[in-house]
Design an enzyme around this catalytic site. Structure first.
Site, PDB file in Angstrom:
ATOM      1  N   SER A   1       0.837  -1.203   0.000  1.00  0.00           N
ATOM      2  CA  SER A   1       0.000   0.000   0.000  1.00  0.00           C
ATOM      3  C   SER A   1       0.868   1.247   0.000  1.00  0.00           C
ATOM      4  CB  SER A   1      -0.899   0.014   1.235  1.00  0.00           C
ATOM      5  OG  SER A   1      -1.560   1.254   1.341  1.00  0.00           O
TER       6      SER A   1
ATOM      7  N   HIS B   1      -1.550  -1.261  -4.124  1.00  0.00           N
ATOM      8  CA  HIS B   1      -2.790  -0.757  -3.519  1.00  0.00           C
ATOM      9  C   HIS B   1      -2.707   0.752  -3.374  1.00  0.00           C
ATOM     10  CE1 HIS B   1      -6.501  -1.244  -1.210  1.00  0.00           C
ATOM     11  NE2 HIS B   1      -6.038  -0.296  -0.403  1.00  0.00           N
TER      12      HIS B   1
ATOM     13  N   ASP C   1      -4.783   4.064  -2.037  1.00  0.00           N
ATOM     14  CA  ASP C   1      -5.886   4.593  -1.250  1.00  0.00           C
ATOM     15  C   ASP C   1      -6.230   6.010  -1.686  1.00  0.00           C
ATOM     16  OD1 ASP C   1      -6.499   2.478   0.574  1.00  0.00           O
ATOM     17  OD2 ASP C   1      -4.624   2.871   1.616  1.00  0.00           O
TER      18      ASP C   1
ATOM     19  N   MET D   1      -8.510   9.134  -0.698  1.00  0.00           N
ATOM     20  CA  MET D   1      -9.271   9.697   0.423  1.00  0.00           C
ATOM     21  C   MET D   1      -9.655  11.133   0.108  1.00  0.00           C
ATOM     22  SD  MET D   1      -7.001   8.315   3.620  1.00  0.00           S
ATOM     23  CE  MET D   1      -6.290   6.656   3.627  1.00  0.00           C
TER      24      MET D   1
ATOM     25  N   HIS E   1      -8.681   1.994  -4.191  1.00  0.00           N
ATOM     26  CA  HIS E   1      -9.663   1.902  -3.107  1.00  0.00           C
ATOM     27  C   HIS E   1     -10.233   3.296  -2.863  1.00  0.00           C
ATOM     28  CE1 HIS E   1     -10.224   1.044   1.501  1.00  0.00           C
ATOM     29  NE2 HIS E   1     -11.382   1.246   0.884  1.00  0.00           N
TER      30      HIS E   1
ATOM     31  N   MET F   1     -12.086   5.667  -0.902  1.00  0.00           N
ATOM     32  CA  MET F   1     -12.640   6.032   0.406  1.00  0.00           C
ATOM     33  C   MET F   1     -13.182   7.453   0.288  1.00  0.00           C
ATOM     34  SD  MET F   1      -9.947   4.354   3.095  1.00  0.00           S
ATOM     35  CE  MET F   1      -8.499   4.306   2.051  1.00  0.00           C
TER      36      MET F   1
ATOM     37  N   MET G   1     -12.013  -4.142   5.801  1.00  0.00           N
ATOM     38  CA  MET G   1     -11.151  -3.198   6.520  1.00  0.00           C
ATOM     39  C   MET G   1     -10.904  -3.741   7.925  1.00  0.00           C
ATOM     40  SD  MET G   1     -10.278  -0.774   4.498  1.00  0.00           S
ATOM     41  CE  MET G   1      -9.413   0.141   5.783  1.00  0.00           C
TER      42      MET G   1
ATOM     43  N   GLY H   1      -2.713   5.190   7.983  1.00  0.00           N
ATOM     44  CA  GLY H   1      -1.893   3.986   8.027  1.00  0.00           C
ATOM     45  C   GLY H   1      -1.307   3.781   9.419  1.00  0.00           C
ATOM     46  N   GLY H   2      -0.726   2.611   9.629  1.00  0.00           N
ATOM     47  CA  GLY H   2      -0.010   2.349  10.863  1.00  0.00           C
ATOM     48  C   GLY H   2      -0.864   1.978  12.054  1.00  0.00           C
TER      49      GLY H   2
ATOM     50  N   ASP I   1      -7.297  -5.212   4.611  1.00  0.00           N
ATOM     51  CA  ASP I   1      -6.497  -3.987   4.632  1.00  0.00           C
ATOM     52  C   ASP I   1      -6.500  -3.383   6.024  1.00  0.00           C
ATOM     53  OD1 ASP I   1      -5.268  -1.565   4.222  1.00  0.00           O
ATOM     54  OD2 ASP I   1      -6.734  -0.793   2.795  1.00  0.00           O
ATOM     55  N   GLY I   2      -5.307  -3.294   6.626  1.00  0.00           N
ATOM     56  CA  GLY I   2      -5.177  -2.589   7.889  1.00  0.00           C
ATOM     57  C   GLY I   2      -4.470  -3.385   8.965  1.00  0.00           C
TER      58      GLY I   2
ATOM     59  N   GLY J   1       1.148  -2.041   4.187  1.00  0.00           N
ATOM     60  CA  GLY J   1       1.819  -0.769   3.937  1.00  0.00           C
ATOM     61  C   GLY J   1       3.061  -0.573   4.774  1.00  0.00           C
TER      62      GLY J   1
END
Length: 225
Positions: A10, A35, A37, A39, A68, A70, A139, A146-147, A177-178, A199
């Protein structure tokens, strides 16, 4: 026969000052999918990138781009990201008033269609559109940053989606993811995940090559049972 498990680095955890180089680095290390993201600062409390960046990434990698969304009102963005080179386009069940129509719109644009579920969203919410989609994204953190740490109740959700797909005779990709890392990928794969979005563990590693090798080793062990 078990479905191949793919690792999707990611870019949310990558160095955005040299994003193209980071994607190339992930591909050379053995990544299977990139991947991305997206946002909008509304659906999630963060703002990332747009179609122009996705189009630029398409020029530097041969890997599929897993986009993705979001975002609120995802239908407004589908055409632009499809034209930018997305292979997968995933929208959130929580944002879609007309999910079936949105999924068909994605497919009309030549992309594989996915639906994402936030941690507290039941899998039953997508049961009626399982026949139409290619991917379900679970999710395993609350989206936006992230993190974060992996949410344990994501594991039974993976199993539930797998069972629902089997009941209708469909081979749907189950993406997670996550918070995935070297310690929990085995459990996720054993529950039925086929795409692992990773990620921080990949891009912040001292050696991306060594980390990817260990990830693939643990995925292989999980697939052996």
């Amino acid at each position: 026969m078990k479905k191949m498990v793919k690792i999707a680095p990611s870019i949310l955890a990558a160095d955005f000052a040299r994003l193209g180089e980071e994607v190339i680095r992930a591909e050379k290390a053995g990544g299977d999918i990139i991947h991305v993201d997206i946002m909008d600062g509304h659906f999630v409390p963060n703002l990332t990138i747009g179609p122009a960046v996705v189009a630029s990434l398409k020029k530097v990698t041969s890997l599929p781009l897993d986009v993705h969304l979001m975002v609120e009102e995802p239908d407004r963005f589908i055409n632009d990201f499809a034209e930018a080179g997305a292979s997968y386009l995933t929208v959130h069940a929580e944002t879609g008033y007309h999910l079936e129509r949105t999924v068909n719109f994605i497919r009309e644009k030549g992309c594989k269609a996915g639906i994402a579920l936030n941690p507290a969203t039941p899998v039953e919410n997508i049961k009626l559109v399982l026949e139409e989609i290619d991917l379900v994204l679970i999710m395993s953190v609350n989206p936006g940053f992230g993190g974060q740490e992996f949410i344990p109740f994501s594991i039974p959700k993976i199993s539930q989606v797998k069972k629902m797909a089997e009941e209708i005779g469909r081979e749907i990709e189950i993406e997670v993811d996550g918070g995935l890392n070297l310690d929990n990928v085995r459990d996720v794969v054993m529950a039925g995940a086929t795409i692992l979005v990773i990620g921080t563990t990949v891009f912040k590693a001292k050696s991306i090559n060594e980390t990817m090798a260990v990830l693939k080793k643990r995925v292989g062990e999980a697939m052996q049972g």
